[in-house]
Design an enzyme around this catalytic site. Structure first.
Site, PDB file in Angstrom:
ATOM      1  N   ASP A   1       0.980  -0.814   0.160  1.00 30.32           N
ATOM      2  CA  ASP A   1       0.071  -0.352  -0.227  1.00 30.32           C
ATOM      3  C   ASP A   1       0.599   1.308   0.194  1.00 30.32           C
ATOM      4  O   ASP A   1       1.684   1.005   0.296  1.00 30.32           O
ATOM      5  CB  ASP A   1      -1.141   0.178   1.440  1.00 30.32           C
ATOM      6  CG  ASP A   1      -2.382   0.666   0.953  1.00 30.32           C
ATOM      7  OD1 ASP A   1      -2.430   1.417  -0.059  1.00 30.32           O
ATOM      8  OD2 ASP A   1      -3.176   0.930   1.621  1.00 30.32           O
TER       9      ASP A   1
ATOM     10  N   ASP B   1     -10.383   1.657  -3.399  1.00 33.58           N
ATOM     11  CA  ASP B   1     -10.358   1.564  -2.346  1.00 33.58           C
ATOM     12  C   ASP B   1     -12.758   1.859  -2.246  1.00 33.58           C
ATOM     13  O   ASP B   1     -13.586   1.689  -1.243  1.00 33.58           O
ATOM     14  CB  ASP B   1     -10.963   2.831  -1.279  1.00 33.58           C
ATOM     15  CG  ASP B   1      -9.187   2.341  -0.714  1.00 33.58           C
ATOM     16  OD1 ASP B   1      -8.692   1.306  -0.922  1.00 33.58           O
ATOM     17  OD2 ASP B   1      -8.243   3.627  -0.282  1.00 33.58           O
TER      18      ASP B   1
END
Ligand code: DGJ
Length: 737
Positions: free
Chosen positions: A480, A550
């Site tokens: 990430d 997301d």
């Protein structure tokens, strides 16, 4: 496929069955572009394509020679300061302050195959017969600077890969203030420019506009490729659609700051520029030092945007992505992030994994929150080891083994480039942050960016990750990256070298990826950046899949995945089913639709599966089983966009197996339509005269020609949610034996 050089006309003709690209060494030794587009027959002399002549106010390259004015010439790699006046491709600042350069042809070489770019992601070949490369060496006689322009033409694809290498062969240091990877001048500007733009949670939306005189373009100064603008643009004719018409596409294999722009001059020529964003770049080249630009990929087709996407999909899936996972079907993932956030217990996550196993899922991913003092986003980043044994009594090793004992594979989340001030790493090395001297670094998500331009920082992060990976059975890593770069200053570099830091940062990221994939080739990497903020071709070289967004809302995801599919293959798009109301937009969509969208991707779930009702569990079980049965087709089939969610209420897409014997079609409706029209889907990619059975209903079969030209009828009963808001259907087609 070939690259031919004509000694008489001094022209290079790069071609394959589909495209031609012609460069000429002009009378003064500079390079001009004569043609780029659909394949034309080879001949020795195309010099008539170079127009020139006397024009008022024009600047000429020689006295008493009124033919070649840079401003009116299609230049191959344009300079600045000598009368072009349009966007230059490079700028070299000399020790005396001058930034005027004049590079002329020295020599060239043509060879079979393609060379890798050291330290950078790039396209590759598996055998030298797949491509031919031309390298043209140019030199500035005054400064001695050299540049090598590199072009690779692939046999099978309408693709040219371009990059440039600069070398200081002079006697004084110089500063490269701009070093683009490609510049191309097209003879007209009668195009629309399409880009993939957005923001967090709505990445890669399709935006299109007609070219106008002046400069139009996109880019990133955020340190990474960004959620805002993907490193891609295309030019298309107004009539071009998915299946017909000309497309010139430009994709940039890079994950840092980038620029893609088109300048239309007032004589309606269009100059496309692609490369590292010059605003955040300057590179001092000392004697004998080199600078290699990243690679730009040019795709041309006259068969519409879907054909362009097929080229990118195949090329990026098979000649950019690497490693054992490149061609392997991807596991069905269950990730705990949306269920627990960073606060979880081992029991809780094991129960989620167990429930996943029961429903057919294959790999459990432990997301953020397992390391250091991490219970929220204020602490722990940088400490890649377990300190909280209440959370994970036997550390990652213990948990990974327990997950494996359930019959699941285990995956783990890292955010290697970041640090919280409340961490052992920051306390030990406060100077390892990117930070401007005397200034307070700007926070974002309570975190700061490590200076990956420094080898010792990358080494330290590698060592921590290596400790974990060497001990625990880890099959997957989610890498990430949750903030943009600011105060991009490196305390271990001289003032003259600060302009290198953005690029060196990305090189540091690439080097850590490379070390990890070399040492752990079996691990499946998924790149991620607050969702899809670093979904770019550079990342695909290291991680064959990326977290797309997301935003897991089914309707938003149709648009995001549809836009992403312009360039990126289905197998690269991480796509999970999550709970409703959706955490990002609060929308409620049917569970069936959430599955029907996510299964056109690297499929998974992101929820507490224990909270599902028995009925919902049955739906999930069926989704997983359907996905597994058709996984190769869904992930590696030829993908066709059928209906566009950016312009219509209904969206549709399909994927067809290589042998055209099978297909899966997805249909998605935004708002339910009262008393609406009948629905027909005009399929693509099938065999005209083969007969297909839909959803195993053997009482009827349909010729491919029927399904493609008369259309496949979508019945209201086929749609989950009975045709209401956000309903959908998925159809499986099989060729009759
Ligand atoms: C952002 C990612 O996109 C999410 O999937 C999740 O991993 C969080 N970061 C964790 O902090």
């Amino acid at each position: 496929m070939s690259i031919v050089f004509s000694e008489i006309s001094k022209e290079f003709h790069l071609y394959n069955d589909q495209i031609s690209y012609i460069i000429q060494i002009l009378g003064n030794g500079e390079l001009g572009n004569l043609y780029y587009g659909k394949r034309i027959h080879h001949k020795d002399d195309f010099s008539y394509l170079l127009e020139g002549g006397l024009r008022s106010l024009a600047v000429y390259t020689k006295e008493n020679d009124y033919f070649m004015s840079p401003q009116y010439t299609r230049m191959e790699y344009p300079d600045m300061g000598r009368g072009d006046f349009r966007e230059p491709a490079y700028e070299i600042q000399q020790a005396n302050g001058s930034n005027t350069s004049s590079f002329i042809y020295r020599n060239h070489r043509i060879f079979a195959g393609k060379k890798p770019l050291e330290g950078l992601p790039s396209l590759y070949v598996e055998s030298d017969c797949e491509a031919t490369t031309l390298e043209i060496l140019m030199q500035d006689q005054l400064t001695g600077m050299e540049m090598t322009l590199s072009y690779t033409v692939y046999e099978k694809y309408p693709v040219i890969a371009r990059s440039v290498r600069f070398k200081n062969k002079g006697t004084k240091p110089v500063v490269l203030n701009r070093a683009l990877s490609a510049s191309i001048d097209l003879p007209d500007a009668d195009f629309e420019m399409l880009q993939l733009s957005g923001a967090w949670s709505r990445e890669r939306h399709i935006k299109c506009r007609k070219l106008q005189q002046g400069i139009q373009g996109i880019g990133s100064r955020r340190g990474i490729s960004s959620a805002e603008h993907n490193p891609f643009l295309l030019l298309k004719r107004e009539q071009t659609d998915e299946t017909h018409g000309e497309v010139y596409a430009f994709s940039f294999i890079y994950s840092g700051n980038h620029i893609e722009q088109v300048e239309v001059d007032t004589n309606d020529m269009a100059r496309v520029s692609v490369g590292i964003h010059p605003d955040t770049f300057s590179w001092m080249l000392r004697l004998d030092e080199e600078f290699q630009t990243p690679e730009a990929v040019l795709v041309y087709t006259d068969q519409g945007m879907n054909e362009m996407s097929h080229v990118f999909h195949e090329l990026y899936r098979t000649r950019l992505a690497r490693g054992v996972w490149r061609d392997k079907e991807r596991p069905v993932i269950i990730n705990n992030w949306e269920a627990t956030g960073a606060q979880f217990t081992e029991d809780q996550v094991l129960q989620i994994a167990q429930a996943g196993k029961e429903l057919g899922m294959e790999l459990f991913v432990l997301d953020d929150g397992w390391f250091g003092k991490r219970d929220d986003d204020k602490t722990g980043l940088g400490d890649w080891y377990v300190t909280n044994f209440e959370k994970l009594p036997e550390g990652i090793e213990g948990l990974a083994k327990k997950v494996e004992a359930l019959g699941m594979k285990f995956g783990l989340w890292f955010e290697p480039e970041m640090v919280n001030k409340d961490s052992d790493l920051y306390r030990a090395h406060p100077d390892w942050l990117l930070c401007a001297p005397g200034r307070t670094p700007s926070p974002s998500r309570n975190q700061y960016v490590l200076d990956f331009s420094r080898t010792e920082v990358v080494d330290a992060v590698f060592d921590m990750m290596d400790q974990i990976l060497s001990k625990a059975p880890i099959s997957y890593i989610k890498w990430d990256m949750n903030r943009y770069l600011t105060e991009c200053y490196s305390t271990d570099k001289s003032p003259q070298d600060q302009g290198k830091v953005y690029h060196q940062y990305i090189l540091g990221v690439y080097s850590l990826y490379e070390r990890l994939i070399q040492k752990y080739p079996e691990i499946l990497f998924e790149s991620c950046s607050s969702g899809g903020a670093r979904f770019d071709p550079g990342m695909l070289y290291y991680a064959p899949q990326a977290w797309t967004s997301d935003d897991t809302d089914a309707y938003e995801r149709v648009r995001i995945q549809y836009g992403t599919s312009l360039v990126y293959p289905v197998s690269s798009m991480g796509a999970h089913v999550s709970v409703v109301p959706n955490q990002q937009v609060g929308r409620v969509t049917p569970l069936e639709t959430r599955g029907n969208v996510a299964m056109f991707g690297a499929f998974g779930y992101e929820m507490d599966l224990q909270c599902l009702t028995d009925e919902e569990k049955d739906i999930v079980r069926r989704q997983v089983a359907f996905f597994k049965e058709h996984r190769r087709l869904l992930q590696f089939g030829r993908f066709y966009r059928l209906q566009n969610p950016f312009t219509e209420n209904d969206a549709a897409w399909m994927t067809v197996s290589e042998d055209q014997n099978e297909a899966v079609v997805g249909f998605y409706r935004k708002m339910g339509v009262p008393n609406g029209p009948w629905i027909r889907l005009y399929l693509q990619g099938l065999k005209e005269n083969a007969k297909y059975i839909v959803n195993d209903q053997t009482d009827q079969s349909y010729f491919g020609s029927e399904l493609m030209h008369a259309g496949m009828v979508v019945h209201r009963e086929d749609l989950c949610g009975d045709g209401g808001d956000f309903c959908s259907a998925v159809y499986y087609l099989k060729k009759q034996a």
